[in-house]
Design a protein around this motif. Structure first.
Motif, PDB file in Angstrom:
ATOM      1  N   PHE A  23       0.830  -1.209   0.000  1.00 44.34           N
ATOM      2  CA  PHE A  23       0.000   0.000   0.000  1.00 44.34           C
ATOM      3  C   PHE A  23       0.867   1.263   0.000  1.00 44.34           C
ATOM      4  N   GLU A  24       1.943   1.241   0.768  1.00 49.83           N
ATOM      5  CA  GLU A  24       2.835   2.405   0.820  1.00 49.83           C
ATOM      6  C   GLU A  24       3.418   2.727  -0.549  1.00 49.83           C
ATOM      7  N   ALA A  25       3.607   1.706  -1.380  1.00 52.09           N
ATOM      8  CA  ALA A  25       4.200   1.904  -2.704  1.00 52.09           C
ATOM      9  C   ALA A  25       3.179   2.326  -3.758  1.00 52.09           C
ATOM     10  N   MET A  26       1.901   2.298  -3.421  1.00 57.38           N
ATOM     11  CA  MET A  26       0.854   2.651  -4.378  1.00 57.38           C
ATOM     12  C   MET A  26       0.477   4.118  -4.194  1.00 57.38           C
ATOM     13  N   PRO A  27       0.638   4.938  -5.236  1.00 54.67           N
ATOM     14  CA  PRO A  27       0.342   6.367  -5.082  1.00 54.67           C
ATOM     15  C   PRO A  27      -1.061   6.655  -4.546  1.00 54.67           C
ATOM     16  N   THR A  28      -2.038   5.862  -4.927  1.00 51.36           N
ATOM     17  CA  THR A  28      -3.409   6.133  -4.489  1.00 51.36           C
ATOM     18  C   THR A  28      -3.686   5.632  -3.071  1.00 51.36           C
ATOM     19  N   MET A  29      -2.792   4.828  -2.509  1.00 52.37           N
ATOM     20  CA  MET A  29      -3.022   4.252  -1.180  1.00 52.37           C
ATOM     21  C   MET A  29      -2.006   4.718  -0.137  1.00 52.37           C
ATOM     22  N   ALA A  30      -0.919   5.339  -0.557  1.00 51.41           N
ATOM     23  CA  ALA A  30       0.187   5.654   0.352  1.00 51.41           C
ATOM     24  C   ALA A  30      -0.271   6.438   1.584  1.00 51.41           C
ATOM     25  N   ASP A  31      -1.170   7.385   1.396  1.00 53.74           N
ATOM     26  CA  ASP A  31      -1.638   8.192   2.532  1.00 53.74           C
ATOM     27  C   ASP A  31      -2.460   7.383   3.527  1.00 53.74           C
ATOM     28  N   LEU A  32      -3.028   6.266   3.085  1.00 52.69           N
ATOM     29  CA  LEU A  32      -3.874   5.437   3.941  1.00 52.69           C
ATOM     30  C   LEU A  32      -3.096   4.310   4.619  1.00 52.69           C
ATOM     31  N   ALA A  33      -1.876   4.036   4.136  1.00 49.97           N
ATOM     32  CA  ALA A  33      -1.078   2.942   4.693  1.00 49.97           C
ATOM     33  C   ALA A  33      -0.651   3.289   6.112  1.00 49.97           C
ATOM     34  N   GLY A  34      -0.218   2.275   6.823  1.00 51.66           N
ATOM     35  CA  GLY A  34       0.239   2.471   8.184  1.00 51.66           C
ATOM     36  C   GLY A  34      -0.687   1.798   9.169  1.00 51.66           C
ATOM     37  N   PRO A  35      -0.419   1.992  10.439  1.00 49.82           N
ATOM     38  CA  PRO A  35      -1.221   1.333  11.469  1.00 49.82           C
ATOM     39  C   PRO A  35      -2.690   1.708  11.377  1.00 49.82           C
ATOM     40  N   GLY A  36      -3.527   0.717  11.620  1.00 51.73           N
ATOM     41  CA  GLY A  36      -4.960   0.950  11.611  1.00 51.73           C
ATOM     42  C   GLY A  36      -5.696  -0.329  11.920  1.00 51.73           C
ATOM     43  N   PRO A  37      -6.997  -0.241  12.142  1.00 54.34           N
ATOM     44  CA  PRO A  37      -7.785  -1.428  12.483  1.00 54.34           C
ATOM     45  C   PRO A  37      -7.797  -2.478  11.376  1.00 54.34           C
ATOM     46  N   TRP A  38      -7.539  -2.072  10.146  1.00 52.03           N
ATOM     47  CA  TRP A  38      -7.514  -3.027   9.040  1.00 52.03           C
ATOM     48  C   TRP A  38      -6.459  -4.102   9.256  1.00 52.03           C
ATOM     49  N   GLN A  39      -5.364  -3.757   9.930  1.00 50.14           N
ATOM     50  CA  GLN A  39      -4.271  -4.717  10.106  1.00 50.14           C
ATOM     51  C   GLN A  39      -4.675  -5.886  11.002  1.00 50.14           C
ATOM     52  N   ALA A  40      -5.322  -5.615  12.114  1.00 50.99           N
ATOM     53  CA  ALA A  40      -5.760  -6.700  13.003  1.00 50.99           C
ATOM     54  C   ALA A  40      -6.801  -7.566  12.309  1.00 50.99           C
ATOM     55  N   SER A  41      -7.712  -6.930  11.584  1.00 51.53           N
ATOM     56  CA  SER A  41      -8.730  -7.690  10.857  1.00 51.53           C
ATOM     57  C   SER A  41      -8.086  -8.560   9.779  1.00 51.53           C
ATOM     58  N   THR A  42      -7.125  -8.006   9.064  1.00 54.55           N
ATOM     59  CA  THR A  42      -6.432  -8.754   8.015  1.00 54.55           C
ATOM     60  C   THR A  42      -5.694  -9.948   8.602  1.00 54.55           C
ATOM     61  N   GLU A  43      -4.996  -9.724   9.695  1.00 55.04           N
ATOM     62  CA  GLU A  43      -4.261 -10.830  10.329  1.00 55.04           C
ATOM     63  C   GLU A  43      -5.209 -11.942  10.775  1.00 55.04           C
ATOM     64  N   ALA A  44      -6.345 -11.579  11.360  1.00 56.80           N
ATOM     65  CA  ALA A  44      -7.305 -12.585  11.819  1.00 56.80           C
ATOM     66  C   ALA A  44      -7.867 -13.382  10.632  1.00 56.80           C
ATOM     67  N   ILE A  45      -8.180 -12.690   9.550  1.00 53.36           N
ATOM     68  CA  ILE A  45      -8.707 -13.378   8.366  1.00 53.36           C
ATOM     69  C   ILE A  45      -7.657 -14.318   7.797  1.00 53.36           C
ATOM     70  N   LEU A  46      -6.424 -13.845   7.684  1.00 53.45           N
ATOM     71  CA  LEU A  46      -5.358 -14.698   7.158  1.00 53.45           C
ATOM     72  C   LEU A  46      -5.158 -15.935   8.029  1.00 53.45           C
ATOM     73  N   ARG A  47      -5.085 -15.750   9.344  1.00 55.94           N
ATOM     74  CA  ARG A  47      -4.896 -16.903  10.236  1.00 55.94           C
ATOM     75  C   ARG A  47      -6.017 -17.927  10.043  1.00 55.94           C
ATOM     76  N   ASP A  48      -7.226 -17.438   9.950  1.00 54.76           N
ATOM     77  CA  ASP A  48      -8.386 -18.312   9.780  1.00 54.76           C
ATOM     78  C   ASP A  48      -8.368 -19.017   8.428  1.00 54.76           C
ATOM     79  N   ARG A  49      -8.165 -18.264   7.369  1.00 56.93           N
ATOM     80  CA  ARG A  49      -8.240 -18.828   6.016  1.00 56.93           C
ATOM     81  C   ARG A  49      -7.060 -19.730   5.685  1.00 56.93           C
ATOM     82  N   LEU A  50      -5.897 -19.499   6.287  1.00 58.98           N
ATOM     83  CA  LEU A  50      -4.728 -20.350   6.026  1.00 58.98           C
ATOM     84  C   LEU A  50      -4.729 -21.617   6.881  1.00 58.98           C
ATOM     85  N   ALA A  51      -5.634 -21.701   7.853  1.00 61.87           N
ATOM     86  CA  ALA A  51      -5.686 -22.856   8.749  1.00 61.87           C
ATOM     87  C   ALA A  51      -6.564 -23.988   8.225  1.00 61.87           C
TER      88      ALA A  51
END
Length: 163
Positions: A23-51
């Motif tokens: 996201f940091e490398a994408m001009p349209t997303m760079a300002d939105l990258a960084g810490p946020g609630p999306w990260q915890a949600s993403t990690e939980a989804i990945l853990r669930d879907r990869l299990a």
């Protein structure tokens, strides 16, 4: 030879880190990258879907480990598998989407993204996925074209932001 492996639930934090770098490398997303609630949600989804067992996997993910940092990832490619109704052009009705290809800046230009993406495409091919889509950045377009991706129009799209 590059050692690519399927991602496992323990890789979820690193997959989130790489996703943020993407996201940091994408001009349209760079300002939105960084810490946020999306990260915890993403990690939980990945853990669930990869299990899930391999035969029920719907979020195929392939990674290259960082050779200098145990537990860290150098690159990844993540996709989703969706079962749609069969159609004349896609008799099995399987649809893939590639959406998270990223290489850590310290490991770029070594073929890691290509190796992960090839593994992901091979995974889709082994399941007779009739169509695979992705949204390419200008930096990744040549790689994707070399793997057989081309233009395909999507006439309408709807996007909403929910806070």
């Amino acid at each position: 030879m590059i050692d690519v492996r399927p991602a496992v639930p323990a890789d979820a934090p690193e997959l989130v880190r790489l996703r943020n770098l993407m996201f940091e490398a994408m001009p349209t997303m760079a300002d939105l990258a960084g810490p946020g609630p999306w990260q915890a949600s993403t990690e939980a989804i990945l853990r669930d879907r990869l299990a899930v067992p391999a035969e029920r996997l719907t979020m195929p993910s392939f990674v290259v480990d960082d050779p200098g940092r145990p537990g860290a990832l150098a690159a990844c490619a993540v996709g989703t598998l969706e079962q749609r109704l069969p159609a004349p052009g896609n008799p099995d009705g399987r649809f893939g989407f590639v959406f998270n290809i990223c290489t850590d800046p310290g490991h770029r230009l070594r073929g890691y993204a290509r190796a992960c993406t090839e593994a992901l495409v091979d995974w889709f091919d082994s399941r007779r996925v009739g169509r695979i889509d992705l949204h390419a950045s200008s930096g990744g377009e040549a790689l994707y074209r070399s793997l057989g991706f081309g233009e395909h129009s999507v006439p309408l799209s709807r996007q909403r932001s929910y806070d």
